[in-house]
Design a protein around this motif. Structure first.
Motif, PDB file in Angstrom:
ATOM      1  N   VAL A 161       0.840  -1.209   0.000  1.00 57.54           N
ATOM      2  CA  VAL A 161       0.000   0.000   0.000  1.00 57.54           C
ATOM      3  C   VAL A 161       0.870   1.251   0.000  1.00 57.54           C
ATOM      4  CG1 VAL A 161      -1.618   1.345   1.405  1.00 57.54           C
ATOM      5  CG2 VAL A 161      -2.016  -1.091   1.033  1.00 57.54           C
ATOM      6  N   CYS A 162       1.896   1.277   0.823  1.00 58.97           N
ATOM      7  CA  CYS A 162       2.792   2.443   0.869  1.00 58.97           C
ATOM      8  C   CYS A 162       3.536   2.617  -0.446  1.00 58.97           C
ATOM      9  CB  CYS A 162       3.772   2.314   2.019  1.00 58.97           C
ATOM     10  SG  CYS A 162       2.983   2.573   3.604  1.00 58.97           S
ATOM     11  N   LEU A 163       3.950   1.531  -1.059  1.00 57.20           N
ATOM     12  CA  LEU A 163       4.637   1.621  -2.339  1.00 57.20           C
ATOM     13  C   LEU A 163       3.701   2.175  -3.416  1.00 57.20           C
ATOM     14  CD1 LEU A 163       7.243   1.068  -3.874  1.00 57.20           C
ATOM     15  CD2 LEU A 163       6.358  -1.201  -4.365  1.00 57.20           C
ATOM     16  N   ILE A 202      14.457  11.240  -0.034  1.00 57.23           N
ATOM     17  CA  ILE A 202      14.153  11.498   1.375  1.00 57.23           C
ATOM     18  C   ILE A 202      12.713  11.105   1.678  1.00 57.23           C
ATOM     19  CG2 ILE A 202      13.886  13.305   3.119  1.00 57.23           C
ATOM     20  CD1 ILE A 202      16.287  14.693   1.804  1.00 57.23           C
ATOM     21  N   ASN A 203      11.768  11.465   0.802  1.00 50.59           N
ATOM     22  CA  ASN A 203      10.369  11.076   1.009  1.00 50.59           C
ATOM     23  C   ASN A 203      10.213   9.559   1.030  1.00 50.59           C
ATOM     24  OD1 ASN A 203       9.566  13.701   1.072  1.00 50.59           O
ATOM     25  ND2 ASN A 203       8.824  13.747  -1.020  1.00 50.59           N
ATOM     26  N   LEU A 251      10.641   4.100   6.607  1.00 48.57           N
ATOM     27  CA  LEU A 251      11.010   4.073   8.025  1.00 48.57           C
ATOM     28  C   LEU A 251       9.775   4.123   8.924  1.00 48.57           C
ATOM     29  CD1 LEU A 251      14.178   6.341   8.198  1.00 48.57           C
ATOM     30  CD2 LEU A 251      14.028   3.909   8.707  1.00 48.57           C
ATOM     31  N   VAL A 252       8.812   4.956   8.559  1.00 53.84           N
ATOM     32  CA  VAL A 252       7.579   5.012   9.332  1.00 53.84           C
ATOM     33  C   VAL A 252       6.859   3.674   9.290  1.00 53.84           C
ATOM     34  CG1 VAL A 252       5.263   6.032   9.353  1.00 53.84           C
ATOM     35  CG2 VAL A 252       7.265   7.505   9.129  1.00 53.84           C
ATOM     36  N   TYR A 300       7.174  -2.941  13.532  1.00 50.84           N
ATOM     37  CA  TYR A 300       8.076  -3.687  14.417  1.00 50.84           C
ATOM     38  C   TYR A 300       8.332  -3.030  15.766  1.00 50.84           C
ATOM     39  CZ  TYR A 300       8.782  -6.466  10.306  1.00 50.84           C
ATOM     40  OH  TYR A 300       8.577  -7.259   9.231  1.00 50.84           O
ATOM     41  N   LYS A 301       7.732  -1.914  16.070  1.00 49.20           N
ATOM     42  CA  LYS A 301       7.943  -1.294  17.384  1.00 49.20           C
ATOM     43  C   LYS A 301       6.672  -1.236  18.150  1.00 49.20           C
ATOM     44  CE  LYS A 301      12.241  -0.592  16.801  1.00 49.20           C
ATOM     45  NZ  LYS A 301      13.251  -1.250  17.496  1.00 49.20           N
TER      46      LYS A 301
END
Length: 76
Positions: free
Chosen positions: A13-15, A61-62, A68-69, A75-76
């Protein structure tokens, strides 16, 4: 996310969203922005031609922040 085993889908979805965002930005840089400048009566110059070039390095950067988000969300 882990409870329903949706980690892989979240990356997909993010991709897809990132691809859509970069595609729309590309359309804006090549079509919308120059037309707006011409409509306002400004002549074309070197700086305008420079903004028409799409550079993936400007968007790294985006891409990094988005993944990373996603990683820290899963995983956190």
């Amino acid at each position: 996310m882990r409870h329903f085993h949706l980690e892989a889908w979240w990356y997909v979805v993010c991709l897809l969203l990132l691809t859509l965002e970069i595609g729309l930005l590309n359309i804006h840089q090549r079509i919308t922005f120059p037309e707006l400048i011409a409509y306002l009566g400004y002549s074309e110059n070197e700086k305008l031609r420079e903004t028409l070039r799409f550079k993936l390095s400007d968007h790294i950067i985006n891409i990094g922040i988005m993944f990373l988000v996603v990683y820290f969300t899963i995983y956190k």
